[in-house]
Design a protein around this motif. Sequence first.
Motif, PDB file in Angstrom:
ATOM      1  N   ILE A 139      -4.631   6.547  13.307  1.00 17.99           N
ATOM      2  CA  ILE A 139      -5.005   7.919  13.656  1.00 17.99           C
ATOM      3  C   ILE A 139      -4.168   8.920  12.861  1.00 17.99           C
ATOM      4  CG2 ILE A 139      -4.988   9.648  15.506  1.00 17.99           C
ATOM      5  CD1 ILE A 139      -5.634   7.357  17.451  1.00 17.99           C
ATOM      6  N   ALA A 140      -2.849   8.683  12.791  1.00 14.26           N
ATOM      7  CA  ALA A 140      -1.969   9.583  12.048  1.00 14.26           C
ATOM      8  C   ALA A 140      -2.361   9.636  10.571  1.00 14.26           C
ATOM      9  CB  ALA A 140      -0.512   9.127  12.186  1.00 14.26           C
ATOM     10  N   LEU A 141      -2.684   8.468  10.006  1.00 10.77           N
ATOM     11  CA  LEU A 141      -3.090   8.408   8.601  1.00 10.77           C
ATOM     12  C   LEU A 141      -4.386   9.178   8.388  1.00 10.77           C
ATOM     13  CD1 LEU A 141      -2.402   7.142   5.827  1.00 10.77           C
ATOM     14  CD2 LEU A 141      -3.848   5.215   6.458  1.00 10.77           C
ATOM     15  N   ALA A 142      -5.340   9.010   9.312  1.00 12.44           N
ATOM     16  CA  ALA A 142      -6.626   9.698   9.184  1.00 12.44           C
ATOM     17  C   ALA A 142      -6.463  11.214   9.308  1.00 12.44           C
ATOM     18  CB  ALA A 142      -7.602   9.183  10.251  1.00 12.44           C
ATOM     19  N   HIS A 144      -2.261  22.849   8.526  1.00  7.29           N
ATOM     20  CA  HIS A 144      -1.947  22.696   9.949  1.00  7.29           C
ATOM     21  C   HIS A 144      -2.381  21.327  10.468  1.00  7.29           C
ATOM     22  CE1 HIS A 144      -2.020  27.358  10.384  1.00  7.29           C
ATOM     23  NE2 HIS A 144      -0.853  26.916   9.944  1.00  7.29           N
ATOM     24  N   ILE A 145      -3.502  20.827   9.973  1.00  7.83           N
ATOM     25  CA  ILE A 145      -3.956  19.494  10.377  1.00  7.83           C
ATOM     26  C   ILE A 145      -2.996  18.430   9.846  1.00  7.83           C
ATOM     27  CG2 ILE A 145      -5.793  17.774  10.091  1.00  7.83           C
ATOM     28  CD1 ILE A 145      -7.797  20.078  10.102  1.00  7.83           C
ATOM     29  N   MET A 146      -2.549  18.597   8.604  1.00  2.86           N
ATOM     30  CA  MET A 146      -1.554  17.671   8.053  1.00  2.86           C
ATOM     31  C   MET A 146      -0.288  17.699   8.891  1.00  2.86           C
ATOM     32  SD  MET A 146      -2.101  18.539   3.994  1.00  2.86           S
ATOM     33  CE  MET A 146      -0.872  17.409   3.382  1.00  2.86           C
ATOM     34  N   LEU A 147       0.133  18.888   9.296  1.00  4.10           N
ATOM     35  CA  LEU A 147       1.324  19.021  10.138  1.00  4.10           C
ATOM     36  C   LEU A 147       1.117  18.318  11.473  1.00  4.10           C
ATOM     37  CD1 LEU A 147       4.093  20.186  10.812  1.00  4.10           C
ATOM     38  CD2 LEU A 147       2.959  22.324  11.468  1.00  4.10           C
ATOM     39  N   ALA A 148      -0.088  18.463  12.044  1.00  2.00           N
ATOM     40  CA  ALA A 148      -0.387  17.792  13.308  1.00  2.00           C
ATOM     41  C   ALA A 148      -0.278  16.280  13.161  1.00  2.00           C
ATOM     42  CB  ALA A 148      -1.784  18.177  13.786  1.00  2.00           C
ATOM     43  N   GLY A 149      -0.745  15.748  12.023  1.00  2.00           N
ATOM     44  CA  GLY A 149      -0.631  14.313  11.771  1.00  2.00           C
ATOM     45  C   GLY A 149       0.806  13.854  11.693  1.00  2.00           C
ATOM     46  N   ILE A 150       1.664  14.649  11.037  1.00  2.00           N
ATOM     47  CA  ILE A 150       3.081  14.313  10.929  1.00  2.00           C
ATOM     48  C   ILE A 150       3.759  14.376  12.292  1.00  2.00           C
ATOM     49  CG2 ILE A 150       5.288  15.128  10.033  1.00  2.00           C
ATOM     50  CD1 ILE A 150       3.823  13.667   7.947  1.00  2.00           C
ATOM     51  N   VAL A 151       3.457  15.425  13.072  1.00  2.00           N
ATOM     52  CA  VAL A 151       4.053  15.564  14.400  1.00  2.00           C
ATOM     53  C   VAL A 151       3.628  14.404  15.303  1.00  2.00           C
ATOM     54  CG1 VAL A 151       4.095  16.976  16.492  1.00  2.00           C
ATOM     55  CG2 VAL A 151       4.257  18.068  14.248  1.00  2.00           C
ATOM     56  N   PHE A 152       2.361  14.050  15.242  1.00  2.00           N
ATOM     57  CA  PHE A 152       1.869  12.921  16.030  1.00  2.00           C
ATOM     58  C   PHE A 152       2.597  11.638  15.630  1.00  2.00           C
ATOM     59  CE2 PHE A 152      -1.184   9.362  16.477  1.00  2.00           C
ATOM     60  CZ  PHE A 152      -1.332   9.378  17.853  1.00  2.00           C
ATOM     61  N   LEU A 156       0.830  -1.204   0.000  1.00  2.00           N
ATOM     62  CA  LEU A 156       0.000   0.000   0.000  1.00  2.00           C
ATOM     63  C   LEU A 156       0.863   1.252   0.000  1.00  2.00           C
ATOM     64  CD1 LEU A 156      -2.698   1.449   0.188  1.00  2.00           C
ATOM     65  CD2 LEU A 156      -2.658   1.091   2.669  1.00  2.00           C
ATOM     66  N   ALA A 157       1.910   1.258   0.828  1.00  2.00           N
ATOM     67  CA  ALA A 157       2.814   2.409   0.870  1.00  2.00           C
ATOM     68  C   ALA A 157       3.457   2.647  -0.485  1.00  2.00           C
ATOM     69  CB  ALA A 157       3.885   2.194   1.938  1.00  2.00           C
ATOM     70  N   THR A 175       2.489  11.689  -0.996  1.00  2.00           N
ATOM     71  CA  THR A 175       3.836  11.494  -0.444  1.00  2.00           C
ATOM     72  C   THR A 175       3.872  11.717   1.062  1.00  2.00           C
ATOM     73  OG1 THR A 175       4.448  13.795  -1.000  1.00  2.00           O
ATOM     74  CG2 THR A 175       4.999  12.077  -2.609  1.00  2.00           C
ATOM     75  N   ILE A 176       2.958  12.529   1.598  1.00  2.00           N
ATOM     76  CA  ILE A 176       2.905  12.712   3.044  1.00  2.00           C
ATOM     77  C   ILE A 176       2.328  11.465   3.722  1.00  2.00           C
ATOM     78  CG2 ILE A 176       1.633  13.927   4.872  1.00  2.00           C
ATOM     79  CD1 ILE A 176       2.124  16.515   3.386  1.00  2.00           C
ATOM     80  N   MET A 177       1.295  10.876   3.133  1.00  2.00           N
ATOM     81  CA  MET A 177       0.610   9.745   3.757  1.00  2.00           C
ATOM     82  C   MET A 177       1.291   8.402   3.495  1.00  2.00           C
ATOM     83  SD  MET A 177      -3.333  10.818   2.890  1.00  2.00           S
ATOM     84  CE  MET A 177      -3.957   9.261   3.537  1.00  2.00           C
ATOM     85  N   ALA A 178       2.019   8.275   2.399  1.00  2.00           N
ATOM     86  CA  ALA A 178       2.498   6.971   1.929  1.00  2.00           C
ATOM     87  C   ALA A 178       3.304   6.167   2.947  1.00  2.00           C
ATOM     88  CB  ALA A 178       3.292   7.156   0.637  1.00  2.00           C
TER      89      ALA A 178
END
Length: 321
Positions: free
Chosen positions: A142-145, A168-176, A66-67, A98-101
């Motif tokens: 959770i990070a993926l969502a 900012h939400i995408m950034l929060a996902g990456i930080v998490f 999947l990645a 590329t952020i989610m992969a």
Amino acid sequence: MIFNLSPVLIPRDDDSSDSVNPDPYGYRPTLSICILFISLFGISTLAHFFQAIYHRKWFFLYTAVLAGCMEILGWAGRLWSNINLPNGNAFTMQIVCTIMAPTPLLAANFVILADIIRRLGDRYSRLRPRLYSIIFLSCDIIALAVQGGGGGIASSSEKTDIVNLGSHIMLAGIVFQLVVIICYMVLGAEFFWRFFHNRPFHRQSADFVDFNKASALDGNMKSLIYALMFNTLCLFIRAIYRTIELSDGFDGKIIETQWLFDVFDAAMVVLAMYTYNFVHPGRIFGKDQVNRPLAMSNSDSTGTLNQEQVQLKSFSELQQV
């Protein structure tokens, strides 16, 4: 989803939202680099697909495969941008994918560490192997969502404030995700330190069998441990880069520097992908259906193995590794 990320529509030197930005990246993605990474991810993904089937390690289909597919889509978006630079769909396709992969690929590490702990003895681990899968896989989802949700919000509007909210939400996902990786690395490092220094936690291990460490730590197991460490390090470096990149903003210096993305994102994920092509866990642990915690009750009316049978079975499996 129709991709329509506002930074592509907003010119860099103009705050109006009704004109097209002819340069959303700050550069034009290099054609040869795009083709190179599409090819590298394609080869690795195809190899993972057949390796997962051959070894019957099905979780690799929805992690590494999947990645790889998401990375291919992301780099296809960058290739599309090379052909049509102002295209908002192409820009959003590449940044979201590329952020989610790498998130599914990280999930494979959680499963592999849990399997290693089962094999070497969970009395050296702060958490039971099953908890590694439950806790870290849940955090990964959770990070993926969060990352996907941020990308969806950013692509749903042409208004700058909505786009900023999505970013900012995408950034929060990456930080998490970065925090999750750090916690995972700390717990993994503690397990290996305790194992090699024979410092178990003082509790009865559900999976413990008194075997010679040399039997468990053969060449294949050592290779897998090193592969796990290297893979995690690559994804950790990549997560740090993406955190800094998104913190700098869509018009920041980092996101406008192509070689940084190629080296600290794409190359790191390529190395992580190919690591498990060359050191595949299926060679050590076998099929998914037999690689599960053994029932440890002394007796069971349904025919569950008793303690002595479990120890003999586990020791026999270790000798076959």
